[in-house]
Design an enzyme around this catalytic site. Structure first.
Site, PDB file in Angstrom:
ATOM      1  N   ASP A 192       0.811  -1.210   0.000  1.00  0.00           N
ATOM      2  CA  ASP A 192       0.000   0.000   0.000  1.00  0.00           C
ATOM      3  C   ASP A 192       0.848   1.265   0.000  1.00  0.00           C
ATOM      4  OD1 ASP A 192      -3.010   0.901   0.556  1.00  0.00           O
ATOM      5  OD2 ASP A 192      -1.694   2.169   1.744  1.00  0.00           O
ATOM      6  N   GLY A 208      -4.699   2.346  -0.808  1.00  0.00           N
ATOM      7  CA  GLY A 208      -4.540   1.649  -2.073  1.00  0.00           C
ATOM      8  C   GLY A 208      -5.193   0.284  -2.057  1.00  0.00           C
ATOM      9  N   ASP A 209      -4.968  -0.464  -0.987  1.00  0.00           N
ATOM     10  CA  ASP A 209      -5.545  -1.803  -0.878  1.00  0.00           C
ATOM     11  C   ASP A 209      -7.068  -1.771  -0.886  1.00  0.00           C
ATOM     12  OD1 ASP A 209      -3.011  -2.833  -0.698  1.00  0.00           O
ATOM     13  OD2 ASP A 209      -3.093  -3.272   1.442  1.00  0.00           O
ATOM     14  N   LEU A 210      -7.645  -0.824  -0.152  1.00  0.00           N
ATOM     15  CA  LEU A 210      -9.093  -0.844   0.062  1.00  0.00           C
ATOM     16  C   LEU A 210      -9.866  -0.059  -0.996  1.00  0.00           C
ATOM     17  CD1 LEU A 210      -8.969  -0.585   3.940  1.00  0.00           C
ATOM     18  CD2 LEU A 210      -9.436  -2.613   2.548  1.00  0.00           C
TER      19      LEU A 210
END
Length: 389
Positions: free
Chosen positions: A141, A169-171
């Site tokens: 992330d 970024g991940d979510l």
């Protein structure tokens, strides 16, 4: 989403969070892990050591993998590939998060699956996508938000970039963006019988949602330095102010009516006409607000300003947020099997939330999953004996 069959090859956070949303709405999500370590999340995160001592998977894993079935499968064995393709022939969606090319080398990539199931929606979640000079680079992330220009904007003037304890970024990228792409493709497949490969790059998704910074780059003044932009600290009506007890108050009084109400309540009515395009006036207003707000503790401002409905809120710690009456009333926080977690973050009027089942132990549903696609008990036992499942 009952009737939607999803094969989930992903690990850690982005993909499992995306398939969690589908599983919570009734989709059949089959989590497929290798026969070795499997999803690293089983042994990661806060509380993992204690959970392991108790013979449990980590809270991190259990939070992201409720309502899913578990199959352990060795995709490096030809028999494992055949099992996967048999499952894929009857699936609607596949999620994977390997580096580009890995699933093709294993023999389970989009083209291999499309040949036996033209309506498949095959989602690949990566940091930088399937194409471009960075496609094969690893990252997490922090790397994705750094590359997309977001990390540079987070922090106070003159400070180093601040690392958020929220995987943007991940979510935003890996989870929510992939769901938009997948559900778009699922609708297309239902209408035409043709599926799609969904290429999701987390760095792309962050850049695509950087609305105000991108607009600022196209103005004569350009992008403001860290902590000095209109939405990052320059505006007195959109800022964070310390209180007397070293807590913080968040002010989002952008509209003039809210700003006027706030200034009056603070005993600063003369600031109600502050020119929010004049740097000197904004600085003066912010300093004046800061001096007044610093005179009282957070509890005082919660009592006096929040009821005025002028976009002022306390900056809560997370342990305070989960116990706040607003979130309790929304039933967003649930406690099941001793684990505090969040319910789906939306309410569907015609479909109440489905019953939640705890995350399965590794391979707990292997036999049932294979029986559902026609494997006999003897065939399953052979696969188990050979270490394929």
């Amino acid at each position: 989403m009952a009737g939607l069959r999803v094969l989930d090859l992903t690990r850690l956070l982005p993909g499992p969070m995306a398939t969690l949303h589908l599983a919570d709405q009734g989709a059949e999500v089959i989590k497929i892990e290798d026969t070795g370590l499997g999803d690293y999340a089983r042994t990661m995160g806060p509380g993992a050591a204690q959970a392991s001592a108790e013979g449990k998977d980590s809270p991190f894993f259990r939070m992201l993998n409720r309502n899913k079935k578990s199959l352990r499968l060795d995709l490096k064995q030809p028999a494992g590939v055949q099992v996967f393709l048999r499952l894929a022939a009857e699936a609607d969606v596949i999620f994977e998060s390997f580096r580009p090319g890995v699933v093709d080398r294993l023999g389970i990539g989009y083209e291999a699956v499309r040949a036996i199931n033209p309506r498949i929606v095959y989602c690949a979640i990566t940091g930088y996508g399937q194409t471009g000079p960075w496609a094969h680079y690893a990252g997490h992330d922090i790397n994705f938000i750094a590359m997309s220009g977001l990390l540079d904007q987070i922090g106070t003037p003159g400070s180093a970039p601040a690392m958020p304890d929220f995987q943007i970024g991940d979510l935003l990228g890996g989870c929510l963006t992939s769901l938009v792409g997948v559900l778009t493709a699922v609708m297309g497949a239902k209408a035409t019988g043709r599926g799609s490969h969904v290429d999701v790059a987390m760095a792309d998704a962050i850049l695509a949602h950087s609305v105000f910074p991108l607009l600022a780059t196209q103005t004569p003044d350009g992008l403001a330095p860290r902590g000095e932009g209109e939405m990052t600290g320059a505006s007195p009506g959109y800022a964070v102010y310390p209180t007397a007890d070293d807590r913080y108050l968040a002010v989002g009084a952008i509209e003039s009516k809210f700003w006027q109400t706030l200034c009056t309540a603070l005993g600063l009515p003369e600031l109600a006409t502050t020119d929010m395009t004049n740097a000197a006036e904004m600085k003066h207003a912010r300093e004046a607000l800061a001096m007044v707000i610093k005179t009282q503790p957070l509890a005082y401002w919660k009592k006096t300003l929040v009821p005025l409905d002028c976009c002022v809120t306390p900056v809560l710690r997370l342990d305070e947020a989960v116990n706040h009456p607003q979130f309790i009333a929304r039933q967003i926080i649930v406690n099941e099997t001793g684990l505090t977690q969040c319910a789906p973050p939306f309410k569907l009027s015609h479909w109440p939330q489905t019953e939640r089942r705890p995350a399965a132990t590794a391979g707990a549903d292997s036999a049932a999953v294979l029986q559902a696609v026609g494997y006999s008990a003897d065939e399953i036992e052979t696969l188990r004996r050979d270490g394929v499942i």
